[in-house]
Design a protein around this motif. Structure first.
Motif, PDB file in Angstrom:
ATOM      1  N   TRP A  15       8.663 -10.589   0.136  1.00 49.37           N
ATOM      2  CA  TRP A  15       7.639  -9.747   0.754  1.00 49.37           C
ATOM      3  C   TRP A  15       8.274  -8.491   1.323  1.00 49.37           C
ATOM      4  N   LEU A  16       7.658  -7.361   1.044  1.00 48.91           N
ATOM      5  CA  LEU A  16       8.147  -6.059   1.491  1.00 48.91           C
ATOM      6  C   LEU A  16       7.164  -5.495   2.510  1.00 48.91           C
ATOM      7  N   PRO A  17       7.637  -5.151   3.710  1.00 47.00           N
ATOM      8  CA  PRO A  17       6.737  -4.546   4.701  1.00 47.00           C
ATOM      9  C   PRO A  17       6.225  -3.198   4.206  1.00 47.00           C
ATOM     10  N   LEU A  18       4.946  -2.958   4.385  1.00 37.30           N
ATOM     11  CA  LEU A  18       4.344  -1.706   3.962  1.00 37.30           C
ATOM     12  C   LEU A  18       5.025  -0.512   4.615  1.00 37.30           C
ATOM     13  N   GLU A  30       0.323   6.661   3.596  1.00 38.92           N
ATOM     14  CA  GLU A  30      -0.147   5.355   4.062  1.00 38.92           C
ATOM     15  C   GLU A  30      -1.638   5.181   3.784  1.00 38.92           C
ATOM     16  N   LEU A  31      -2.421   6.192   4.045  1.00 35.13           N
ATOM     17  CA  LEU A  31      -3.862   6.115   3.799  1.00 35.13           C
ATOM     18  C   LEU A  31      -4.170   5.954   2.312  1.00 35.13           C
ATOM     19  N   ARG A  32      -3.477   6.722   1.473  1.00 35.67           N
ATOM     20  CA  ARG A  32      -3.697   6.598   0.027  1.00 35.67           C
ATOM     21  C   ARG A  32      -3.309   5.210  -0.477  1.00 35.67           C
ATOM     22  N   SER A  36      -6.515   3.163  -1.707  1.00 35.68           N
ATOM     23  CA  SER A  36      -6.660   3.422  -3.140  1.00 35.68           C
ATOM     24  C   SER A  36      -5.673   2.597  -3.971  1.00 35.68           C
ATOM     25  N   HIS A  37      -4.391   2.894  -3.837  1.00 38.10           N
ATOM     26  CA  HIS A  37      -3.389   2.308  -4.730  1.00 38.10           C
ATOM     27  C   HIS A  37      -3.226   0.797  -4.568  1.00 38.10           C
ATOM     28  N   LEU A  38      -3.018   0.325  -3.354  1.00 35.45           N
ATOM     29  CA  LEU A  38      -2.786  -1.104  -3.164  1.00 35.45           C
ATOM     30  C   LEU A  38      -3.995  -1.950  -3.547  1.00 35.45           C
ATOM     31  N   PRO A  39      -5.226  -1.563  -3.184  1.00 34.80           N
ATOM     32  CA  PRO A  39      -6.368  -2.374  -3.635  1.00 34.80           C
ATOM     33  C   PRO A  39      -6.468  -2.463  -5.161  1.00 34.80           C
ATOM     34  N   LYS A  40      -6.182  -1.377  -5.858  1.00 31.83           N
ATOM     35  CA  LYS A  40      -6.238  -1.396  -7.325  1.00 31.83           C
ATOM     36  C   LYS A  40      -5.144  -2.279  -7.906  1.00 31.83           C
ATOM     37  N   LEU A  41      -3.937  -2.157  -7.386  1.00 32.07           N
ATOM     38  CA  LEU A  41      -2.839  -2.982  -7.884  1.00 32.07           C
ATOM     39  C   LEU A  41      -3.076  -4.458  -7.581  1.00 32.07           C
ATOM     40  N   GLU A  42      -3.653  -4.744  -6.436  1.00 34.21           N
ATOM     41  CA  GLU A  42      -3.954  -6.130  -6.075  1.00 34.21           C
ATOM     42  C   GLU A  42      -5.069  -6.690  -6.965  1.00 34.21           C
ATOM     43  N   SER A  43      -6.081  -5.887  -7.236  1.00 37.55           N
ATOM     44  CA  SER A  43      -7.210  -6.379  -8.043  1.00 37.55           C
ATOM     45  C   SER A  43      -6.801  -6.715  -9.469  1.00 37.55           C
ATOM     46  N   THR A  44      -5.723  -6.119  -9.958  1.00 38.36           N
ATOM     47  CA  THR A  44      -5.235  -6.416 -11.308  1.00 38.36           C
ATOM     48  C   THR A  44      -4.066  -7.401 -11.297  1.00 38.36           C
ATOM     49  N   VAL A  46      -1.125  -7.082 -10.161  1.00 33.93           N
ATOM     50  CA  VAL A  46       0.210  -6.494 -10.299  1.00 33.93           C
ATOM     51  C   VAL A  46       1.000  -6.740  -9.016  1.00 33.93           C
ATOM     52  N   ILE A  47       0.297  -6.735  -7.875  1.00 36.82           N
ATOM     53  CA  ILE A  47       0.937  -7.065  -6.594  1.00 36.82           C
ATOM     54  C   ILE A  47       0.105  -8.106  -5.862  1.00 36.82           C
ATOM     55  N   ASP A  48       0.749  -8.776  -4.920  1.00 38.84           N
ATOM     56  CA  ASP A  48       0.074  -9.599  -3.915  1.00 38.84           C
ATOM     57  C   ASP A  48       0.184  -8.823  -2.617  1.00 38.84           C
ATOM     58  N   TRP A  49      -0.883  -8.815  -1.847  1.00 40.06           N
ATOM     59  CA  TRP A  49      -0.921  -8.009  -0.624  1.00 40.06           C
ATOM     60  C   TRP A  49      -1.430  -8.850   0.529  1.00 40.06           C
ATOM     61  N   ARG A  50      -0.615  -8.979   1.559  1.00 32.79           N
ATOM     62  CA  ARG A  50      -1.020  -9.627   2.812  1.00 32.79           C
ATOM     63  C   ARG A  50      -1.517  -8.525   3.738  1.00 32.79           C
ATOM     64  N   ARG A  51      -2.786  -8.313   3.752  1.00 28.74           N
ATOM     65  CA  ARG A  51      -3.356  -7.225   4.548  1.00 28.74           C
ATOM     66  C   ARG A  51      -3.147  -7.440   6.044  1.00 28.74           C
ATOM     67  N   ASP A  52      -3.192  -8.688   6.473  1.00 34.38           N
ATOM     68  CA  ASP A  52      -3.053  -8.963   7.907  1.00 34.38           C
ATOM     69  C   ASP A  52      -1.661  -8.633   8.433  1.00 34.38           C
ATOM     70  N   SER A  53      -0.636  -8.810   7.609  1.00 38.54           N
ATOM     71  CA  SER A  53       0.730  -8.515   8.051  1.00 38.54           C
ATOM     72  C   SER A  53       1.309  -7.271   7.371  1.00 38.54           C
ATOM     73  N   ASN A  54       0.511  -6.602   6.556  1.00 37.63           N
ATOM     74  CA  ASN A  54       0.936  -5.373   5.875  1.00 37.63           C
ATOM     75  C   ASN A  54       2.204  -5.575   5.052  1.00 37.63           C
ATOM     76  N   GLU A  55       2.164  -6.582   4.173  1.00 37.88           N
ATOM     77  CA  GLU A  55       3.297  -6.866   3.304  1.00 37.88           C
ATOM     78  C   GLU A  55       2.811  -6.978   1.862  1.00 37.88           C
TER      79      GLU A  55
END
Length: 84
Positions: A15-18, A30-32, A36-44, A46-55
């Motif tokens: 896990w990599l801190p945002l 950070e806003l982009r 934009s970018h992280l939600p798209k990558l997560e939906s496909t 390509v990445i896993d995203w822990r939104r609560d811990s920003n990782e």
């Protein structure tokens, strides 16, 4: 690119801190990423995203863009444009 050499089998270390991605890019980056970018990558997957811990970490489909990312990393001057 920051996830390119990380292996999801490494467990928690994968896990990599945002914050590591936005250190030099500022609030605009950070806003982009967040909106934009992280939600798209997560939906496909390509990445896993822990939104609560920003990782983030590589997702189950990260291997699909991996060759392209390696090519871009290894030949940064091959394409025109601004590089980070």
């Amino acid at each position: 690119m920051a996830l390119l050499e990380r292996d999801p089998r490494d467990g928690a270390d994968a896990w990599l801190p945002l914050e590591a991605l936005v250190e030099s890019g500022g609030r605009d980056l950070e806003l982009r990423l967040r909106h934009s970018h992280l939600p798209k990558l997560e939906s496909t997957s390509v990445i896993d995203w822990r939104r609560d811990s920003n990782e983030i970490r590589t997702g189950r489909r990260f291997d699909e863009p991996r060759p392209l990312l390696r090519l871009l990393r290894d030949h940064p001057d091959a394409l025109p444009g601004v590089r980070p």
